[in-house]
Design an enzyme around this catalytic site. Structure first.
Site, short mmCIF file in Angstrom:
data_model
loop_
_atom_site.label_atom_id
_atom_site.label_comp_id
_atom_site.label_asym_id
_atom_site.label_seq_id
_atom_site.Cartn_x
_atom_site.Cartn_y
_atom_site.Cartn_z
N ARG A 1 1.17 2.18 -9.62
CA ARG A 1 2.11 2.54 -8.86
C ARG A 1 1.58 2.56 -7.41
NH1 ARG A 1 7.12 4.16 -10.29
NH2 ARG A 1 6.94 5.87 -8.55
N ASP B 1 -4.92 3.09 1.71
CA ASP B 1 -3.85 3.35 2.89
C ASP B 1 -2.44 3.01 2.58
OD1 ASP B 1 -4.02 0.81 3.24
OD2 ASP B 1 -5.18 0.69 4.90
N GLU B 2 -1.79 2.72 3.50
CA GLU B 2 -0.23 2.66 3.47
C GLU B 2 0.22 1.14 2.84
OE1 GLU B 2 2.40 4.50 6.26
OE2 GLU B 2 0.97 6.18 6.25
N HIS C 1 -10.18 -1.75 -7.61
CA HIS C 1 -9.59 -3.02 -7.84
C HIS C 1 -10.49 -4.00 -8.51
CE1 HIS C 1 -6.22 -5.78 -7.18
NE2 HIS C 1 -7.25 -6.65 -6.74
N GLY D 1 -7.71 4.05 -19.49
CA GLY D 1 -8.23 5.20 -18.96
C GLY D 1 -9.78 5.00 -19.09
N SER D 2 -10.30 3.63 -19.06
CA SER D 2 -11.76 3.55 -19.29
C SER D 2 -12.49 4.11 -18.02
CB SER D 2 -12.34 2.05 -19.92
OG SER D 2 -12.05 1.25 -18.45
N ASN D 3 -11.94 3.75 -16.82
CA ASN D 3 -12.61 4.18 -15.46
C ASN D 3 -12.78 5.68 -15.41
OD1 ASN D 3 -13.55 1.99 -13.75
ND2 ASN D 3 -11.51 1.15 -14.37
N LEU E 1 1.75 3.91 -3.94
CA LEU E 1 1.89 5.21 -3.33
C LEU E 1 2.69 5.32 -2.15
CD1 LEU E 1 -1.54 7.11 -3.75
CD2 LEU E 1 0.13 6.83 -5.43
N GLU F 1 -17.35 -1.89 -12.91
CA GLU F 1 -16.38 -0.86 -12.22
C GLU F 1 -16.84 0.66 -12.88
OE1 GLU F 1 -11.94 -1.33 -12.88
OE2 GLU F 1 -12.30 -3.39 -13.30
C1 GRF Z 1 -9.24 -1.61 -13.81
O1 GRF Z 1 -9.53 -2.84 -14.04
C2 GRF Z 1 -8.97 -1.62 -12.48
O2 GRF Z 1 -9.91 -1.88 -11.72
C3 GRF Z 1 -7.46 -1.60 -12.26
O3 GRF Z 1 -6.92 -1.30 -13.47
C4 GRF Z 1 -7.91 -1.15 -14.56
C5 GRF Z 1 -7.72 0.00 -15.09
O4 GRF Z 1 -8.61 -0.05 -16.22
N1 GRF Z 1 -7.17 -0.89 -11.16
P1 GRF Z 1 -8.72 1.42 -17.00
O5 GRF Z 1 -7.49 2.17 -17.25
O6 GRF Z 1 -9.58 2.23 -16.29
O7 GRF Z 1 -9.49 0.96 -18.54
#
Ligand code: GRF
Length: 204
Positions: free
Chosen positions: A91, A141-142, A109, A12-14, A93, A174
């Site tokens: 996951r 998107d899908e 990503h 969950g760092s983002n 979607l 990110e």
């Molecule tokens: C990140 O590298 C993001 O780009 C990818 O999954 C990772 C999630 O990292 N989709 P975090 O859980 O947000 O630290």
């Protein structure tokens, strides 16, 4: 106030970078309405509770995708979410989920899409011999890692890089790019022209 729903499966760092951007005013006019994880043990869900944010675990193990997604969508609706942010949500979607929030789901990503979609994007980039790497925030998107691009950040790939050092360099970007991309989407100043997400003032 625009209400964000964060979906995660891991550390969950983002998510924390988004929460911090809201706290410091870099991402204004937004609040986190709920954090949802398909993995009850995800560190990100613990972190959300630590910040006194509504945090919900909706386990996906052993469930049919459509059924699990319907429950997640219901939770997002209950929390009156305007924009869904996938932040390490491992996951794919279902089409029903994507259609429930048209152009209202973002993902981040760790590659410069369309290069290296899917898992282990950073090692894909290293193995391919790419000289630049980065991250992409895009609409969902899908198709996997495919929707229109909101923002990308570029980092160099160094000769001495390992997957760890490259991933860390990308992750730092990110954490800057995701709040910025959310701010763009919420600003209402951008619109889609085909796949191009462009500033309204700059259209031709
Ligand atoms: C990140 O590298 C993001 O780009 C990818 O999954 C990772 C999630 O990292 N989709 P975090 O859980 O947000 O630290």
């Amino acid at each position: 106030m625009q209400r964000l729903g964060i979906l995660l499966s891991g550390r969950g760092s983002n998510f924390l970078a988004i929460a911090e951007a809201i706290r410091t005013g870099r991402l204004a006019g937004a609040e986190i309405a709920v954090v949802v994880s398909n993995l009850p043990a995800a560190a990100g869900i613990e972190a959300a509770r630590g910040l006194d944010l509504p945090a919900v675990a909706i386990p996906s193990a052993g469930r049919k995708r459509a059924e699990h997604d319907a429950e997640v969508v219901a939770s997002l609706r209950r929390h009156r979410v305007d924009l869904v942010c996938l932040a390490g949500y491992m996951r794919i979607l279902s089409p029903e989920f994507v259609r429930a929030f048209p152009n209202r789901i973002l993902n981040i990503h760790p590659s410069l899409l369309p290069a290296f979609p899917g898992l282990d994007a950073q090692s894909q980039a290293l193995e391919y011999g790419a000289k630049v790497a980065g991250c992409t925030v895009h609409f969902v998107d899908e198709e996997m890692d495919h929707g229109a691009i909101v923002l990308q950040s570029v980092v160099p790939v160094l000769d001495e890089d390992s997957v760890e050092t490259l991933s860390a360099r990308i992750l730092e970007q990110e954490h800057i790019a995701y709040p910025e991309a959310i701010a763009r989407v919420l600003s209402g100043e951008f619109h889609l022209s085909g796949r191009r997400y462009i500033h309204r003032g700059r259209q031709t």
